[in-house]
Structure formats: C-alpha cells, structure tokens
Design an enzyme around this catalytic site. Structure first.
Site, short mmCIF file in Angstrom:
data_model
loop_
_atom_site.label_atom_id
_atom_site.label_comp_id
_atom_site.label_asym_id
_atom_site.label_seq_id
_atom_site.Cartn_x
_atom_site.Cartn_y
_atom_site.Cartn_z
N LYS A 107 -10.85 38.78 6.42
CA LYS A 107 -10.50 39.99 7.17
C LYS A 107 -9.58 40.89 6.36
O LYS A 107 -9.04 41.87 6.86
CB LYS A 107 -9.82 39.62 8.49
CG LYS A 107 -10.74 38.90 9.48
CD LYS A 107 -10.03 38.69 10.80
CE LYS A 107 -10.69 37.65 11.68
NZ LYS A 107 -11.95 38.08 12.27
N HIS A 141 -7.01 35.03 21.20
CA HIS A 141 -8.38 34.76 20.73
C HIS A 141 -8.72 33.31 21.08
O HIS A 141 -7.82 32.47 21.18
CB HIS A 141 -8.38 34.97 19.21
CG HIS A 141 -9.72 34.89 18.56
ND1 HIS A 141 -10.31 33.70 18.23
CD2 HIS A 141 -10.58 35.86 18.17
CE1 HIS A 141 -11.49 33.95 17.65
NE2 HIS A 141 -11.67 35.25 17.61
N CYS A 185 -14.56 36.96 21.51
CA CYS A 185 -13.84 35.68 21.60
C CYS A 185 -12.56 35.81 22.42
O CYS A 185 -11.55 35.14 22.14
CB CYS A 185 -13.53 35.09 20.23
SG CYS A 185 -14.99 34.73 19.26
N ASP A 225 -0.55 34.01 15.38
CA ASP A 225 -1.89 34.21 14.84
C ASP A 225 -1.93 35.62 14.24
O ASP A 225 -1.98 36.61 14.96
CB ASP A 225 -2.88 34.05 16.00
CG ASP A 225 -4.29 34.53 15.66
OD1 ASP A 225 -4.49 35.11 14.58
OD2 ASP A 225 -5.19 34.32 16.50
N GLN A 261 -5.30 39.51 12.62
CA GLN A 261 -5.51 40.97 12.65
C GLN A 261 -4.27 41.73 12.18
O GLN A 261 -4.22 42.95 12.30
CB GLN A 261 -5.88 41.43 14.07
CG GLN A 261 -7.13 40.81 14.64
CD GLN A 261 -8.41 41.23 13.91
OE1 GLN A 261 -8.41 42.15 13.07
NE2 GLN A 261 -9.50 40.57 14.24
#
Ligand code: 7TS
Length: 415
Positions: A233, A130, A373, A207, A210
């Site tokens: 999220k 991202h 992104c 990261d 998600q």
C-alpha cells in the site's frame, strides 16, 4: 502542520516512474483510484527487486558464500531502514517482517493474546476496524474467554473519545485501533488512545495500513506497543508487511511460527529462541520483497512524506467537494481536513456500488466497491456496500473530474 508552505508534488515526473499508469482500456487511459487496496509500483522498486534476482539472490542467514552474505546484509539492513523510516529508536530488534498487516495482527493475537488473555480480560477495538483486526481479536476473545468491546463512532465518522475513556478500564488488556480508516478516511487520535490504554496498563496495537503510506509516522511519538503496515500500500511489493513492537514486549512474547532461523539451539527435547527480530521470522523470509520495500521507502522519502500527506489532503478535499455538491451522493466519514486521509467512500442513490464501479470500469476508472472488509461498520452505516475512490502520489484533480463524469454516466444509465 502548515501544509500551505509545502511545495506541490511534481506529479508529471512521478507518473513517469509508474509504467502501469500508461495502460489503456477501451481506448481510455487508466485512472487508478483504488490505492487503499494496493498502490502501483514505481520503476526504482521494480528495478531493485529485479537487481536482487539478477545479482545476489540467495537464502539468508545460512550461507558462507558471497551471494548469501550479500543477500543477508540487504535483508538485515532492510529492518534498520524500516526502523529509521517509522522512528523506531530501538532499531532492527523492533521490526518484524510479516506477510502483510493481517499477519502482523495475527502474530500478536496468537503469540501474545492466546497466552496472556483469559476470562475477565477485555479487548477494546473501534467500530471502524478492518476485519484484519476485528475478526482476529474477536476469535481470540472466543478462544480465551476475553470480552471484546467497541469504541463508538459519532455521526461524522469520528471516534467518540468520551466513550473510549469510559470503556477502556483496568480490565482492558489490549486496545487495537486503526490509525486511518480504510472506509471513512478518518484519521484517529491514536496517541490519545494509546495514552488511555497505558493509563490502565493495557497494551495498544495500532493498524497503520492506511497511514504509513501517506503521512509521516513516528512510532516512538505515538508510543504504541505494536504498530503494523503493509508494503503493497506504499509503492512497495506485495508479500511483505511490518510489525513494529517495543523490544521488551517482543522479548517477553512466545514465537508465533516455529522452524528454521528462529532458533539458537535445538535438541530432540528442547529448543531455544533466536534474538529479535529473527525469533519471529521462521523459515526463508521475503528477501526480494524486503529489498523492494527499502526501495519504496527511499522513493517516498525522496518525495517527502509531509508533501505526500499534503497532496493526499488536497485531492481528498477536491473529491469530497465535487461529490458533496451532488445531492444524489452520500459521503461517509469526516469533512476534509487534517483528520481525513486521502480517500472518499460514498454511495449514489439508487445505484448499487458494484454497478457504479462497473460503469467506472467501462471508462477505465478503477475504484473499489463492496464492504472494504468493514462489514460491521457498513451495517452501522445502514448500507451493504459503498464505493470508494482512494488517491496516491500520482493522482490528479483531472482524474477526479473523470470520476465525477463517470458518476454522471452511471446516473443516466440507471435513472
Ligand atoms: N488494515 C487496514 C486499515 C486496511 O485498510 C487493510 C487493507 C488491512 C488492514 C489489511 O491489509 P493487508 O495488506 O493485510 O491485506 N485494506 C484493503 C482495502 O481497503 N481494500 O483492499 C484491502
């Protein structure tokens, strides 16, 4: 994980907790399939934040009075709860609250990268990063003289781990990789990546924006040096994210933001830094949001992270199979299975993703269209944009059927 044995989610009851899902547009009930951008917020989270403002709103760490004590305890204990949720055995010292995942990336890039990197050092990313990580490390590379390299993806949208083993070398200082791709849905073998990084004495940043919302995550088991995610999220509020960092590494790092609360002693000439994690939390922090994040974690854990993961996998499989049966649709990322998360990115031949999303919107079906992104990844895929349906605990197969029928409408309109 043997997901067949997991009891299915009671989606009907879950939906009742999300008032926004009752909204209608053009007489049709909202079908919300943009969860990778942000998830909706259940009553327990809204109530927890509302109770905070009604009952114990005060600044933290600086008041003797009752309200400040209550707010401070809630805020500090939120760090403990997050540590427990992601398996950070070091506790609150390893949990820094940030604005979001993006700020967590920037914190490490500025506080560690700018000080530690120089010419000859290498930063290794993946082709599916991202922009939160890609742009950040790219710019830190430019400012420090460190080179940035990218681990290739194969035709199925999986990381080429042989290439990873080739390009992560003794010159590598940082490996930053996405746990679950927001565009391809790929679930990356992050522990393997971390192992390769550590074999070369490099640090690893994962990261998890998600990943944490929809699967059990154990940062101690992954062994990453840093791990980041966002509250909004995972059924929590906007405005709060988490940076997990190994205590010894955070201790050795310079602060990122200076100001109140992050110091112990200040003179006109010098300042010394507060203990972890407060050293990295300058100024009045996200107190209501921390309270909301705890409520979201409680809510998700009550449902069960393993059951949430199974639900997402089932919806992603169903959506994938429906869309793959359509010869006009190209799907990005791996086939359904344990290494695909709960989202499907695709394009309908001859229809721009934005037009598709707009037709969907006419049917009250909310999806995302654009580059998500991940512009370099879209360049690699040879498309300017893609459409993306992403699922959460309150989504159903019937909603995916509505998505599919809206796609048929779009095809007829643009044929
Ligand atoms: N990393 C990944 C993998 C993401 O998917 C996102 C947001 C971020 C970082 C940044 O998170 P933030 O909370 O700091 O904004 N992804 C998306 C998306 O896919 N659509 O909208 C935001």
């Amino acid at each position: 994980m043997s997901q067949q044995n997991l009891e299915a989610l009671d989606v009907g009851t879950i939906r009742e907790a999300f008032p926004i899902l009752q909204r209608e547009f053009n007489g049709e009930q909202l079908v919300y399939l943009d969860n990778a951008a942000t998830t909706q917020t259940p009553d327990p989270v809204i109530d927890a934040m509302s109770d905070y403002y009604r009952e114990y709103n005060a600044n933290v760490h600086r008041g003797i009075h009752h309200l400040s004590q209550e707010a401070s305890i809630a805020y500090e204990e939120a760090h403990d709860r997050v540590a427990e949720f992601i398996g950070a055995s070091g506790g609150r010292e390893e949990i820094v609250f940030t604005k979001n995942t993006t700020e967590a990336e920037n914190l490490v890039a500025y506080a560690w990268g700018l000080n530690e990197l120089g010419p000859g050092d290498e930063i290794v990313l993946t082709e599916m990063e991202h922009h939160a990580s890609l742009v950040t490390w790219q710019q830190i590379g430019k400012r420090t003289g460190a080179d940035v390299k990218y681990i290739r993806i194969d035709d199925d949208g999986r990381l080429d781990m042989d290439h990873a083993a080739d390009i992560i070398t003794d010159d590598t200082a940082m490996v930053s990789a996405v746990h679950v791709s927001n565009t391809l849905g790929t679930v990356n073998p992050v522990s393997d990546l971390v192992d390769i990084a550590h074999d070369h004495d490099a640090l690893a940043f994962i990261d998890g924006a998600q990943a944490v919302p929809n699967r059990p995550v154990d940062v101690d088991a992954i062994d990453a040096d840093f791990y980041a995610f966002s509250g909004h999220k995972m059924a929590g509020p906007t405005g709060i994210g988490v940076l997990y960092g190994k205590q010894a590494i955070l201790e050795a790092m310079q602060p990122y933001l200076y100001g109140g609360d992050m110091i112990t002693k200040v003179t006109y000439e010098e300042s010394t830094w507060n203990d972890l994690p407060w050293k990295f939390e300058a100024g009045t922090p996200q107190i209501a949001e921390a309270v909301g994040l705890v409520a979201a974690i409680d809510y998700l854990e009550d449902i069960g992270m393993d059951r949430i993961e199974a639900h997402e996998e089932e919806l992603a499989r169903y959506a994938y199979e429906q869309l793959a049966a359509d010869p006009d649709i190209e799907i990005y990322g791996p086939e359904p299975g344990p290494d695909r998360g709960g989202l499907v990115g695709f394009n309908l031949t001859g229809v721009h993703a934005h037009d598709l999303a707009s037709i969907m919107n006419d049917h009250a079906v909310a999806i995302r269209a654009g580059d998500h992104c991940t512009q370099p990844l879209h360049d690699k895929l040879g498309v300017a944009a893609s459409a993306r349906a992403s699922f959460y605990i309150y989504n159903t197969k019937a909603e995916i059927d509505e998505l599919v029928s809206a796609i048929d409408d779009a095809r007829q309109l643009f044929a």
